[in-house]
Design a protein around this motif. Structure first.
Motif, PDB file in Angstrom:
ATOM      1  N   GLU A  88      26.965  85.229  72.485  1.00 14.35           N
ATOM      2  CA  GLU A  88      27.157  84.217  73.624  1.00 14.35           C
ATOM      3  C   GLU A  88      28.023  84.792  74.758  1.00 14.35           C
ATOM      4  N   GLN A  89      27.688  84.587  76.057  1.00 12.63           N
ATOM      5  CA  GLN A  89      28.287  85.092  77.086  1.00 12.63           C
ATOM      6  C   GLN A  89      28.334  84.025  78.264  1.00 12.63           C
ATOM      7  N   VAL A  90      29.371  83.817  78.914  1.00 12.24           N
ATOM      8  CA  VAL A  90      29.457  83.075  80.048  1.00 12.24           C
ATOM      9  C   VAL A  90      28.626  83.404  81.265  1.00 12.24           C
ATOM     10  N   GLU A  91      27.750  82.881  81.698  1.00 13.25           N
ATOM     11  CA  GLU A  91      26.879  83.285  82.971  1.00 13.25           C
ATOM     12  C   GLU A  91      27.710  82.848  83.990  1.00 13.25           C
ATOM     13  N   PRO A  92      28.286  83.884  84.972  1.00 12.59           N
ATOM     14  CA  PRO A  92      29.231  83.489  86.217  1.00 12.59           C
ATOM     15  C   PRO A  92      28.523  82.608  87.310  1.00 12.59           C
ATOM     16  N   MET A  93      27.340  83.152  87.652  1.00 13.77           N
ATOM     17  CA  MET A  93      26.581  81.955  88.673  1.00 13.77           C
ATOM     18  C   MET A  93      26.447  80.823  88.097  1.00 13.77           C
ATOM     19  N   VAL A 106      27.684  78.801  79.308  1.00 12.53           N
ATOM     20  CA  VAL A 106      27.449  79.585  78.137  1.00 12.53           C
ATOM     21  C   VAL A 106      26.258  79.597  77.853  1.00 12.53           C
ATOM     22  N   MET A 107      25.782  81.224  77.836  1.00  8.42           N
ATOM     23  CA  MET A 107      24.230  81.571  77.634  1.00  8.42           C
ATOM     24  C   MET A 107      24.345  81.981  76.011  1.00  8.42           C
TER      25      MET A 107
END
Length: 151
Positions: free
Chosen positions: A132-137, A141-142
């Motif tokens: 899981e990772q935050v999508e900055p744009m 959380v993806m």
């Protein structure tokens, strides 16, 4: 009833593609339909095609039932959205089978964590969760998934 055909999208269909994308996304309950959202997607479609999307539509006798966007060189399934009135009829599976024809060895994708219906479906279809990772744009959380052809 004619069979739904998956084919490359035409540039004169980009507005319809954006509408299918929005309607499907809104059906998740994660965002409301709006003119602003539709305009954002309308602007994004040609920009993404220019950046390398292979864009396909599911054509139901002239009506767009779904959109599919692939980045073939990266083995990336970027977008798969089925219009709400076509959901639940295995069209997603047809699009995934089509994707596997174009990316036969490996596919990776991202899915919004709150879109549990989608990521559970991908898991049932053989995709394995990686991270899981935050999508900055987007600020969301993806969840990252990968499918690899069995040896």
């Amino acid at each position: 009833m004619p069979k739904i055909i998956i084919r490359p999208a035409r540039s004169d269909e980009y507005d319809q593609v954006a509408r299918v994308w929005m309607d499907s996304w809104v059906s998740t309950g994660l965002e409301d339909a709006s003119d602003a959202l539709l305009e954002k997607l309308r602007a994004r479609v040609p920009m993404e095609v220019e950046k390398g999307w292979s864009l396909y539509v599911a054509d139901d006798n002239g009506k767009l039932a779904a959109m599919l966007a692939l980045h073939v060189p990266d083995c990336y399934l970027d977008q798969l959205f089925v219009a709400p009135e076509y959901q639940g009829n295995s069209l997603g599976r047809q699009l995934l089978a089509f994707t596997r024809q174009h990316l036969p060895d490996e596919i990776w994708l991202r899915c919004v964590r709150e879109n549990e219906k989608a990521w559970r479906w991908y898991e049932r279809e053989g995709f394995v969760f990686e991270k899981e990772q935050v999508e900055p744009m987007m600020g969301r959380v993806m969840k990252y998934y990968r499918w690899k052809k069995s040896a």
